[in-house]
Scaffold this active site. Sequence first.
Site, PDB file in Angstrom:
ATOM      1  CG  ASP A   8      86.757  22.066  48.401  1.00  0.00           C
ATOM      2  OD1 ASP A   8      86.070  22.292  49.270  1.00  0.00           O
ATOM      3  OD2 ASP A   8      87.745  22.971  48.280  1.00  0.00           O
ATOM      4  CD  GLU A  39      89.776  26.627  46.447  1.00  0.00           C
ATOM      5  OE1 GLU A  39      90.062  27.879  46.400  1.00  0.00           O
ATOM      6  OE2 GLU A  39      90.327  25.815  46.841  1.00  0.00           O
ATOM      7  CG  ASN A  40      89.926  22.940  43.840  1.00  0.00           C
ATOM      8  OD1 ASN A  40      89.654  22.562  45.037  1.00  0.00           O
ATOM      9  ND2 ASN A  40      91.081  23.406  43.639  1.00  0.00           N
ATOM     10  CG  ASN A  68      93.796  27.766  48.565  1.00  0.00           C
ATOM     11  OD1 ASN A  68      92.850  27.022  48.803  1.00  0.00           O
ATOM     12  ND2 ASN A  68      94.743  27.140  48.137  1.00  0.00           N
ATOM     13  CG  HIS A  69      93.523  26.524  44.340  1.00  0.00           C
ATOM     14  ND1 HIS A  69      94.580  26.477  43.787  1.00  0.00           N
ATOM     15  CD2 HIS A  69      93.453  25.326  45.387  1.00  0.00           C
ATOM     16  CE1 HIS A  69      95.372  25.604  44.429  1.00  0.00           C
ATOM     17  NE2 HIS A  69      94.434  25.103  45.201  1.00  0.00           N
ATOM     18  CG  HIS A 154      88.539  27.485  51.265  1.00  0.00           C
ATOM     19  ND1 HIS A 154      88.021  26.476  50.585  1.00  0.00           N
ATOM     20  CD2 HIS A 154      89.981  27.223  50.668  1.00  0.00           C
ATOM     21  CE1 HIS A 154      88.749  25.872  49.692  1.00  0.00           C
ATOM     22  NE2 HIS A 154      89.927  26.536  49.643  1.00  0.00           N
ATOM     23  CG  HIS A 179      91.599  23.902  51.706  1.00  0.00           C
ATOM     24  ND1 HIS A 179      92.205  24.387  50.502  1.00  0.00           N
ATOM     25  CD2 HIS A 179      92.829  23.642  52.373  1.00  0.00           C
ATOM     26  CE1 HIS A 179      93.536  24.346  50.597  1.00  0.00           C
ATOM     27  NE2 HIS A 179      93.759  23.915  51.869  1.00  0.00           N
ATOM     28  CG  HIS A 181      89.668  18.510  48.533  1.00  0.00           C
ATOM     29  ND1 HIS A 181      89.973  18.387  47.092  1.00  0.00           N
ATOM     30  CD2 HIS A 181      89.345  19.759  48.701  1.00  0.00           C
ATOM     31  CE1 HIS A 181      90.169  19.630  46.334  1.00  0.00           C
ATOM     32  NE2 HIS A 181      89.518  20.590  47.371  1.00  0.00           N
TER      33      HIS A 181
END
Length: 268
Positions: A8, A39-40, A68-69, A154, A179, A181
């Site tokens: 991520d 996603e981040n 999820n983001h 994820h 996810h 991290h």
Amino acid sequence: MKILFLGDVVGISGRSMVLSNLLSKIKNEKIDFVVINGENAADAGMGITEEVCKDLFNCGVDVITTGNHVWDQKETMSHIEKENRLLRPKNLFEPSPGRGFGIFTAKNGMNIGVLNLMGNVFMKKCEDAFEAAEKFIKKYELKVDYDFLLVDFHAETTSEKVAMGHIFDGKATLVVGTHTHIPTNDARVLKGGTAYQTDAGMCGDYDSVIGMNKDNSINKFLKKKSTKHFAATGDASLCGVIVECDIETGLAKKVENFIYGGELKNSQ
């Protein structure tokens, strides 16, 4: 044949580290294909934008996965419909914009399948990840539909991730978790020949709380005054895995944890 997966990307710090170093890493490590979880990657560490996607593709990324983001930036819902190199979890409830699986061509002409799934425990509601995996395995086959298969799972819990690795063992080149991290010290080739690591870690500032500003995050845990989460901006580390692939079988010969720069200070 080498595949690089990076975990991520978090905020400006993580993104800048990728943009500044990825092309040289591709050259030095002789990488044929790069997948990154983005996603981040937006400035505040939530979601991804069209501009960020373009920057990542321009610096050597072949496919961007999410989790999820994925919808944290409103523009993503329209952008993902026209950018097939940007994936969302395949087991999101339908109808959802975009797609969760694609077959892409590597620099050496080989076909790479990339599957994005999301876990069910402590995550946003989505269809059962393991049922989705079984359906996928029945529909697609390694060395028939693609030369190699990479699965980004994820998920929050290690048990889900390990189980998913075993489900795909012998059917995928790499199963890697995202996810949480934090890079796990369990990179290995499973008995069926699939490379596996429970979590790839993040490309971000580790002087933080999983990429977010540490003081603000601590205040949230202490129920003190704090603002909405925002990304830390110190020196970032690049974290992920490099898989050396067997062209004949589509499985893994070798997998190594990849960490470069920043707080983690790996020797690479």
